[in-house]
Write a protein that holds these residues in place. Structure first.
Motif, short mmCIF file in Angstrom:
data_model
loop_
_atom_site.label_atom_id
_atom_site.label_comp_id
_atom_site.label_asym_id
_atom_site.label_seq_id
_atom_site.Cartn_x
_atom_site.Cartn_y
_atom_site.Cartn_z
N LEU A 115 -1.02 -35.30 17.47
CA LEU A 115 -0.45 -36.01 16.35
C LEU A 115 -1.14 -37.07 15.70
N ILE A 116 -1.49 -38.04 16.40
CA ILE A 116 -2.08 -39.18 16.01
C ILE A 116 -3.49 -38.94 15.39
N ASN A 117 -4.16 -37.92 15.79
CA ASN A 117 -5.44 -37.39 15.48
C ASN A 117 -5.23 -36.74 13.95
N ILE A 118 -4.12 -35.87 14.03
CA ILE A 118 -3.78 -35.23 12.58
C ILE A 118 -3.69 -36.29 11.53
N LYS A 119 -2.64 -37.37 12.06
CA LYS A 119 -2.25 -38.33 10.95
C LYS A 119 -3.59 -39.21 10.69
N ARG A 120 -4.51 -39.41 11.50
CA ARG A 120 -5.86 -40.36 11.28
C ARG A 120 -6.86 -39.54 10.34
N SER A 121 -6.96 -38.27 10.66
CA SER A 121 -7.77 -37.43 9.96
C SER A 121 -7.17 -37.05 8.35
N LYS A 132 2.77 -41.39 7.29
CA LYS A 132 3.09 -42.45 8.20
C LYS A 132 3.31 -41.95 9.44
N ASP A 133 3.66 -40.71 9.67
CA ASP A 133 3.76 -40.30 10.97
C ASP A 133 3.97 -38.48 10.84
N VAL A 134 3.52 -38.11 12.00
CA VAL A 134 3.45 -36.48 12.06
C VAL A 134 4.54 -36.07 13.08
#
Length: 149
Positions: A115-121, A132-134
């Motif tokens: 989820l962090i990688n999806i958000k960052r990408s 902001k969040d996934v």
């Protein structure tokens, strides 16, 4: 006769003044439309995505995922391109290319890093901090034998 005319004018004057006062008081009490709308985070659900899992040169099954992302409501309204498609694309890329995701050998999977990688990408591709969040609504695996043709 004079008393009746004066009383009639008096009633008309009081009626007109009370109507004017009521309208003036009511317009002073109304809020502007901008104050009624509260800004904040907006939750956007993306359509379910089907991601094929390929191993040993064949499709072993499909991951069916439904994601939700949060973004600032004001920012979402001002974007020329909706970020939903970017979230779907990044989720597909992350799951499809992840070597640690093997449904033949079940083990714990680091969902937080996904989820962090999806958000960052997505934020990198959009050029600003939009997502902001996934969140995950559902994340399922359906084997090839369970898929109806």
């Amino acid at each position: 006769m004079a008393r009746i005319l004066v009383t009639g004018f008096w009633i008309c004057a009081i009626t007109l003044l009370s109507c004017y006062a009521a309208v003036y008081w009511d317009t002073g009490m109304q809020k502007s439309k901008g104050e009624d709308y509260l800004e904040g985070l907006n939750y956007q659900k993306v359509r379910p995505i089907n991601i094929p899992i390929i191993a040993e040169g064949a499709v072993q099954g499909y991951v069916i995922a439904t994601l939700i992302f949060t973004a600032d409501a004001k920012t979402l309204r001002s974007l020329p391109v909706p970020p939903e498609n970017f979230v779907i694309d990044e989720a597909f890329r992350q799951v499809y290319s992840d070597e640690n995701l093997d449904f033949r050998k079940l083990s714990k999977y680091d969902v937080n890093s996904l989820l962090i990688n999806i958000k960052r990408s997505v934020n990198e591709r959009m050029g600003t901090e939009i997502v902001k969040d996934v969140l995950i609504e559902s994340f399922n695996f359906v084997s090839k034998s369970d898929v109806r043709s």
